[in-house]
Each structure stands twice: as structure tokens, then as C-alpha cells.
Design an enzyme around this catalytic site. Structure first.
Site, PDB file in Angstrom:
ATOM      1  N   LYS A  53      33.100  50.548  41.467  1.00 39.27           N
ATOM      2  CA  LYS A  53      34.382  51.133  41.055  1.00 39.27           C
ATOM      3  C   LYS A  53      34.225  52.641  40.831  1.00 39.27           C
ATOM      4  O   LYS A  53      35.073  53.431  41.231  1.00 39.27           O
ATOM      5  CB  LYS A  53      34.883  50.458  39.770  1.00 39.27           C
ATOM      6  CG  LYS A  53      35.426  49.052  40.016  1.00 39.27           C
ATOM      7  CD  LYS A  53      35.690  48.306  38.717  1.00 39.27           C
ATOM      8  CE  LYS A  53      35.898  46.823  38.975  1.00 39.27           C
ATOM      9  NZ  LYS A  53      35.811  45.991  37.773  1.00 39.27           N
ATOM     10  N   GLN A  97      34.633  45.781  31.550  1.00 40.09           N
ATOM     11  CA  GLN A  97      34.059  44.794  32.465  1.00 40.09           C
ATOM     12  C   GLN A  97      33.758  43.489  31.718  1.00 40.09           C
ATOM     13  O   GLN A  97      33.167  43.514  30.645  1.00 40.09           O
ATOM     14  CB  GLN A  97      32.774  45.367  33.098  1.00 40.09           C
ATOM     15  CG  GLN A  97      32.133  44.475  34.118  1.00 40.09           C
ATOM     16  CD  GLN A  97      32.999  44.284  35.371  1.00 40.09           C
ATOM     17  OE1 GLN A  97      33.633  45.209  35.860  1.00 40.09           O
ATOM     18  NE2 GLN A  97      33.037  43.058  35.874  1.00 40.09           N
ATOM     19  N   ASP A 120      43.879  47.429  34.413  1.00 41.44           N
ATOM     20  CA  ASP A 120      43.710  46.038  34.867  1.00 41.44           C
ATOM     21  C   ASP A 120      45.013  45.253  34.712  1.00 41.44           C
ATOM     22  O   ASP A 120      45.152  44.173  35.289  1.00 41.44           O
ATOM     23  CB  ASP A 120      42.629  45.342  34.016  1.00 41.44           C
ATOM     24  CG  ASP A 120      41.302  45.205  34.752  1.00 41.44           C
ATOM     25  OD1 ASP A 120      41.309  45.252  36.001  1.00 41.44           O
ATOM     26  OD2 ASP A 120      40.275  45.045  34.082  1.00 41.44           O
TER      27      ASP A 120
END
Ligand code: NAP
Length: 285
Positions: A53, A97, A120
Site C-alpha cells: 500500500k 492493518q 477503509d
């Protein structure tokens, strides 16, 4: 019929080129999108996800940082880091994460991200906005699937769409996105009886289970669009989808491969949402 292959790798690459141009234009106006990722512990797969990412964000000209915390970090310490990033005006988007170590509650952490930086799209505020059709951060995998369908000009309105899997990160948001496009949507899960009759009737199938082979050629109607979200490593570490790809592609109208279908679109949508976060807070349309 041999299916059209929905090449996520290529589509993602083209999409990222457009994002790169938007980042350049934002930078000319004095704004640089920044993605901050919190990683707790040393899980190999998680480290590799966050590194990709970061690399992908930097390739577009964004700034990206990984806040790497020790496996033994307490929940309070993670919350303090999050608070710092929430308040840091240089940060446009934040990702945490998962999985997190057992002493840290995933839900508590998600609920502590500033919803305006929640790229997200997992914060309850953003989930709620999605359900009342307000502009918000849409979870990246479902958003990537919609872009794959859009790119391939697949007509959704009035179609029978069937989803296998009802997770908060894939199954449920893709249900809402397909409904917004006027599909008639059925969502199935481990307690569903007679999955096959639903699948056989579907114009669009999205499988998000994580069980290779759960969708076979006999389940699929000729010409159906088949989106395979499943991502299960086999004994050699090779990723397998949920769908019997080689057989199903002989009868489907369109199909995503694994790897190289949905996966590359997911990271692309993280970048998309980071750019969106920066634009939203600067009041740029
Ligand atoms: P999850 O939270 O484990 O959910 C799996 C879903 O599948 C659940 O709703 C479960 O039903 C359902 N299910 C399990 N066994 C079933 C069966 N025999 N028949 C019908 N439904 C069944 O998984 P997830 O996080 O959504 O991920 C699903 C898969 O997608 C995984 O392989 C994951 O690695 C992959 N994934 C890929 C990407 C990508 O970018 N490519 C992104 C996210 C996830 P219940 O609710 O009844 O338990």
C-alpha cells in the site's frame, strides 16, 4: 461461450494513472494526500500488505508512512497513536492493518478512527452513510468490484445478483452497492439452504467466502458474470479463488481470475479513497 476475462491488473493500472494525474493537480494547488498505516506486530502477510500500500501510494506521488508498533503494544497505546494521526493535519487517510494482537479490540480501534480519515470505510458512521446513500468512504474491495463491472460496461439494472458471504468488509457493502444500481440482490451465507437454485438463476455472482471450489460450472447460468473475491493460499502458497475458474470461464459471460482480478482493484481503491479524503477536507469536488 468463452468468458470475457476481467483483467483487474490492467484495469487497476489504468485507474491508477488517472489517480496519479489527480494527485499531480492537487499538489499544484498545494495539497499532498498522505496515507498513514498503523501496523501492530510482525505478521508476514500484514507487513507485505502494508508495504505494497505504501509503495503504491508513493508511486502516485502521495506521501505514505507506516507506524509500526510492537506486538505487545497495549490497546491504550494504539489508541494514542490513532489520536495523534486523527489530529495531525498533514494526514489525509488512516488505515489500521488487521489482524490486531488479542489485547487490542479491532472494533474499538475502528470506532476510534476519525470518520473523515477512515479510508477503509469501516467506521459505523461511514457504514451508516452508505446505507442511506450519502457520499462516504466505501470499503475498498466492494468499490473495486463496482469499478470492474463499470469498466466492462456490465449492465446491472434489473439483473439478478447473488452474493455468497455476508462479511462487513465485502458481502454486505457489495449488496448495498448492487442495490443502488437497481439489481435484485440475494445474499447467501453458511446457513443458506439450496444455494445452487439461487446461483443457477443469477446474472451476476459475487463469491466472497474463502473456500476454493464453492462455485462450480454446474452452479452457473450460461452468460453470467462471475466475480471471485476468494483468496485462499494453497499448500504451495499459490492463491486460489472460490470459483472453478478453468471450467466456469467456458460458460460465463465475464469472469475475474485469481490472482489478478479483484485483488489489484482493492489497493487501487485505498488510493482512491485517500485522494477523496484529501479532496473532501479541502472542499475540492
Ligand atoms: P469472512 O468474514 O470469513 O466471511 C465469509 C463468509 O462466507 C461468511 O458470511 C460465511 O457465512 C460465508 N460462508 C462460509 N462458508 C460458507 C458456505 N459453505 N456456504 C455459503 N457461505 C459460506 O470473509 P471475508 O473477509 O469476506 O473474505 C472472504 C474471502 O475473500 C476470503 O478468501 C478473503 O481472503 C477474500 N478477500 C479478498 C479480498 C481481495 O482484495 N481480493 C479482500 C477481502 C477479502 P456466515 O456469515 O454464515 O459465517
Amino acid at each position: 461461450m468463452v468468458a470475457k476475462i476481467l483483467d483487474g491488473k490492467q484495469i487497476a493500472q489504468d485507474y491508477r494513472q488517472k489517480l496519479k494525474e489527480e494527485v499531480e493537480s492537487l499538489k499544484e494547488q498545494g495539497f499532498t494526500p498522505k496515507l498513514s498505516v498503523i501496523l501492530v506486530g510482525n505478521d508476514g502477510a500484514s507487513q507485505s500488505y502494508v508495504n505494497s500500500k505504501k509503495k503504491a501510494a508513493e508511486k502516485l506521488g502521495m506521501i505514505s508512512e507506516i507506524v509500526h508498533l510492537d506486538e505487545s503494544t497495549s490497546e491504550e497505546e494504539v489508541l494514542n497513536e490513532l489520536k495523534r494521526l486523527n489530529e495531525d493535519d498533514s494526514v489525509s487517510g488512516i488505515l489500521v492493518q488487521v489482524p490486531l494482537p488479542k489485547q487490542v479490540s479491532e472494533q474499538k480501534i475502528i470506532e476510534s478512527i476519525n470518520p473523515d480519515k477512515d479510508v477503509d470505510g469501516f467506521h459505523p458512521t461511514n457504514i451508516g452513510k452508505l446505507y442511506i446513500d450519502e457520499q462516504t468512504f466505501v470499503p475498498c474491495t466492494p468499490l473495486g468490484i463496482m469499478e470492474l463491472l463499470n469498466h466492462a460496461d456490465i449492465d446491472i439494472e434489473g439483473k439478478e445478483a447473488v452474493i455468497i458471504g455476508r462479511s462487513h468488509i465485502v458481502g454486505q457493502p457489495i449488496y448495498k452497492l448492487l442495490l443502488q444500481k437497481n439489481a435484485t440482490v440475494t445474499i447467501m451465507h453458511s446457513k443458506t439452504k439450496d444455494m445452487q437454485s439461487h446461483l443457477k438463476n443469477a446474472d451476476i455472482i459475487v463469491s466472497a467466502v474463502g473456500q476454493p471450489g464453492i462455485v462450480s460450472k454446474d452452479d452457473v447460468k450460461e452468460g453470467a458474470v462471475v466475480i471471485d473475491v476468494g483468496n485462499t493460499p494453497d499448500e504451495n502458497g499459490k492463491l486460489k479463488g472460490d470459483v472453478d475458474y478453468d471450467d466456469v470461464k467456458e460458460i460465463a459471460g465475464a469472469i475475474t481470475p485469481v490472482p489478478g482480478g479483484v485483488g489489484p482493484m482493492t489497493i487501487t481503491m485505498v488510493l482512491n479513497n485517500t485522494l477523496l479524503a484529501e479532496k473532501m477536507r479541502r472542499g475540492i469536488k
